[in-house]
Scaffold this motif. Structure first.
Motif, PDB file in Angstrom:
ATOM      1  N   ASP A  71      -2.817  -0.693 -11.833  1.00 19.19           N
ATOM      2  CA  ASP A  71      -1.654  -0.878 -10.962  1.00 19.19           C
ATOM      3  C   ASP A  71      -0.971   0.429 -10.598  1.00 19.19           C
ATOM      4  O   ASP A  71      -0.185   0.481  -9.644  1.00 19.19           O
ATOM      5  N   LEU A  72      -1.267   1.506 -11.327  1.00 15.62           N
ATOM      6  CA  LEU A  72      -0.689   2.818 -11.024  1.00 15.62           C
ATOM      7  C   LEU A  72      -1.358   3.479  -9.823  1.00 15.62           C
ATOM      8  O   LEU A  72      -0.775   4.336  -9.166  1.00 15.62           O
ATOM      9  N   THR A  73      -2.583   3.101  -9.550  1.00 16.72           N
ATOM     10  CA  THR A  73      -3.304   3.721  -8.439  1.00 16.72           C
ATOM     11  C   THR A  73      -2.672   3.324  -7.106  1.00 16.72           C
ATOM     12  O   THR A  73      -1.978   2.316  -7.005  1.00 16.72           O
ATOM     13  N   SER A  74      -2.924   4.120  -6.084  1.00 17.73           N
ATOM     14  CA  SER A  74      -2.350   3.874  -4.764  1.00 17.73           C
ATOM     15  C   SER A  74      -2.720   2.489  -4.249  1.00 17.73           C
ATOM     16  O   SER A  74      -3.864   2.045  -4.363  1.00 17.73           O
ATOM     17  N   ARG A  75      -1.746   1.809  -3.669  1.00 16.65           N
ATOM     18  CA  ARG A  75      -1.978   0.465  -3.151  1.00 16.65           C
ATOM     19  C   ARG A  75      -3.052   0.480  -2.060  1.00 16.65           C
ATOM     20  O   ARG A  75      -3.891  -0.416  -1.992  1.00 16.65           O
ATOM     21  N   ASN A  76      -3.016   1.484  -1.185  1.00 19.58           N
ATOM     22  CA  ASN A  76      -4.032   1.587  -0.131  1.00 19.58           C
ATOM     23  C   ASN A  76      -5.429   1.567  -0.712  1.00 19.58           C
ATOM     24  O   ASN A  76      -6.330   0.876  -0.215  1.00 19.58           O
ATOM     25  N   TYR A  77      -5.642   2.357  -1.773  1.00 24.96           N
ATOM     26  CA  TYR A  77      -6.965   2.472  -2.364  1.00 24.96           C
ATOM     27  C   TYR A  77      -7.382   1.165  -3.034  1.00 24.96           C
ATOM     28  O   TYR A  77      -8.552   0.786  -2.998  1.00 24.96           O
ATOM     29  N   ARG A  78      -6.415   0.470  -3.633  1.00 20.16           N
ATOM     30  CA  ARG A  78      -6.727  -0.815  -4.275  1.00 20.16           C
ATOM     31  C   ARG A  78      -7.081  -1.872  -3.236  1.00 20.16           C
ATOM     32  O   ARG A  78      -7.964  -2.705  -3.459  1.00 20.16           O
ATOM     33  N   VAL A  79      -6.397  -1.837  -2.093  1.00 20.71           N
ATOM     34  CA  VAL A  79      -6.693  -2.779  -1.013  1.00 20.71           C
ATOM     35  C   VAL A  79      -8.118  -2.569  -0.508  1.00 20.71           C
ATOM     36  O   VAL A  79      -8.882  -3.530  -0.309  1.00 20.71           O
ATOM     37  N   VAL A  80      -8.494  -1.313  -0.301  1.00 19.24           N
ATOM     38  CA  VAL A  80      -9.856  -0.986   0.142  1.00 19.24           C
ATOM     39  C   VAL A  80     -10.866  -1.389  -0.914  1.00 19.24           C
ATOM     40  O   VAL A  80     -11.918  -1.970  -0.599  1.00 19.24           O
ATOM     41  N   TYR A  81     -10.564  -1.103  -2.172  1.00 22.86           N
ATOM     42  CA  TYR A  81     -11.445  -1.460  -3.292  1.00 22.86           C
ATOM     43  C   TYR A  81     -11.692  -2.973  -3.319  1.00 22.86           C
ATOM     44  O   TYR A  81     -12.845  -3.420  -3.405  1.00 22.86           O
ATOM     45  N   ASN A  82     -10.628  -3.753  -3.214  1.00 17.04           N
ATOM     46  CA  ASN A  82     -10.767  -5.220  -3.264  1.00 17.04           C
ATOM     47  C   ASN A  82     -11.576  -5.745  -2.083  1.00 17.04           C
ATOM     48  O   ASN A  82     -12.356  -6.690  -2.229  1.00 17.04           O
ATOM     49  N   LYS A  83     -11.410  -5.102  -0.914  1.00 13.91           N
ATOM     50  CA  LYS A  83     -12.153  -5.524   0.284  1.00 13.91           C
ATOM     51  C   LYS A  83     -13.647  -5.274   0.099  1.00 13.91           C
ATOM     52  O   LYS A  83     -14.480  -6.130   0.443  1.00 13.91           O
TER      53      LYS A  83
END
Length: 338
Positions: free
Chosen positions: A287-299
């Motif tokens: 959860d500390l990682t950038s939200r943008n990167y997590r969104v891309v990761y999940n996609k």
């Protein structure tokens, strides 16, 4: 079995080399095409022409070869390969560089070579007078080897003399107000003159090589074939020999190495375990990682084009690559109580 990516051997080898042969230019392509999430999953939504010009290298990680400059480094990751192939088709570049990329690369060569030595003077690593002597020495060596255009044999002297003229006619009140030591001011003026003279030389070289560039038959570096070749080479040599190796810079490099290694250890736990209902702290790290990167990761996980392990490694890499030096050091200090 860390690099078992769950796909055919050739593809797995490419994915492995994407990390082992990591290259900042390839990460830039990823950043502008995907990681800058605005309203969709197309990054900054740049045109194909702009994206093509941003590709300084055109090889995948398993195509790297020293035979051609444009393939001497990793150009793009497997995660962006489909996009790059579409861009190449739309722009007609196929397996060749966009002509504008030669200008982009030359601009980098010019700027970094002279800005780094200017920083060396400002930080007191080397004096202006010492720098001037070392530049003359390295420039003469380059000219003597005849690896560079002999028609550029006067370019360093031109930069020195014009820089001195700029300082000579500067208003005394401006000098006093700025309070800059003479050496700093001379280096700044020299930097401006190098960029001006080198840009003119690059423009001339581009015109001379135009036919080969447009045909995709030019495989060199434009600055080397220009009248500014020996000048830029001299600046780079002085940087490597007398500035980068200074004690202060070496301390910074060692500190940076430690910071990056520690952050990779910490965030790998989050990237590899945090998205699951697993370890509690792994989820907090995730959860500390950038939200943008997590969104891309999940996609990407949802699309199932790459294995989860590969996506986790890329998430960690994206986050740490996206940090500024100051942010990385501050975060490292807070997380390790350093």
């Amino acid at each position: 079995d860390f690099f078992e990516f769950g796909c055919e051997l050739k593809k797995a080898e490419q994915l492995k080399k994407d990390f082992l042969e990591f290259e900042g230019n390839a990460q830039t392509i990823r950043l502008i095409s995907k990681l800058q999430v605005l309203a969709d999953f197309h990054g900054l939504n740049l045109t194909c022409a702009t994206m093509s010009a941003a590709c300084k290298y055109i090889a995948t990680s398993n195509e790297i070869t020293k035979d051609f400059h444009e393939k001497s480094k990793l150009g793009y990751f497997a995660s962006e390969q489909e996009l790059i192939e579409k861009i190449q088709e739309e722009t007609g570049t196929k397996n060749k560089r966009n002509p504008i990329s030669y200008i982009v690369e030359s601009a980098d060569d010019i700027a970094f070579s002279v800005v780094d030595i200017e920083d060396g003077v400002k930080k007191g690593v080397i004096s202006w007078n010492n720098l001037k002597g070392k530049l003359n020495e390295e420039f003469e060596k380059a000219i003597a080897l005849k690896e560079y255009s002999q028609s550029g044999s006067e370019i360093l002297g031109i930069c020195f003399s014009k820089a001195e003229k700029i300082l000579d006619r500067a208003d005394s009140s401006i000098k006093e107000e700025k309070g800059k030591p003479h050496g700093n001011a001379m280096t700044q003026a020299f930097r401006v003159l190098v960029i001006i003279q080198a840009a003119k030389a690059i423009e001339k070289a581009f015109k001379e090589k135009y036919k080969d560039i447009m045909a995709g038959d030019y495989h060199g570096e434009l600055y080397i074939d220009s009248e500014a070749g020996a000048l830029i080479k001299a600046c780079k040599k002085v940087g490597h020999k007398y500035i980068y190796c200074s004690k202060e810079n070496l301390k910074l490099e060692l500190m940076g190495r430690r910071v990056i290694q520690d952050l990779m250890d910490i965030f790998w736990e989050g990237a590899s375990e945090g998205s699951k209902d697993g370890k509690r702290f792994a989820r907090k790290i995730f959860d500390l990682t950038s939200r943008n990167y997590r969104v891309v990761y999940n996609k990407v996980i949802e699309d199932k084009k790459f294995s989860e392990k590969c996506c986790s490694m890329q998430l960690m890499t994206d986050y740490i690559c996206g940090m500024t030096d100051t942010f990385a050091c501050t975060l490292h200090k807070r997380l390790t109580n350093g």
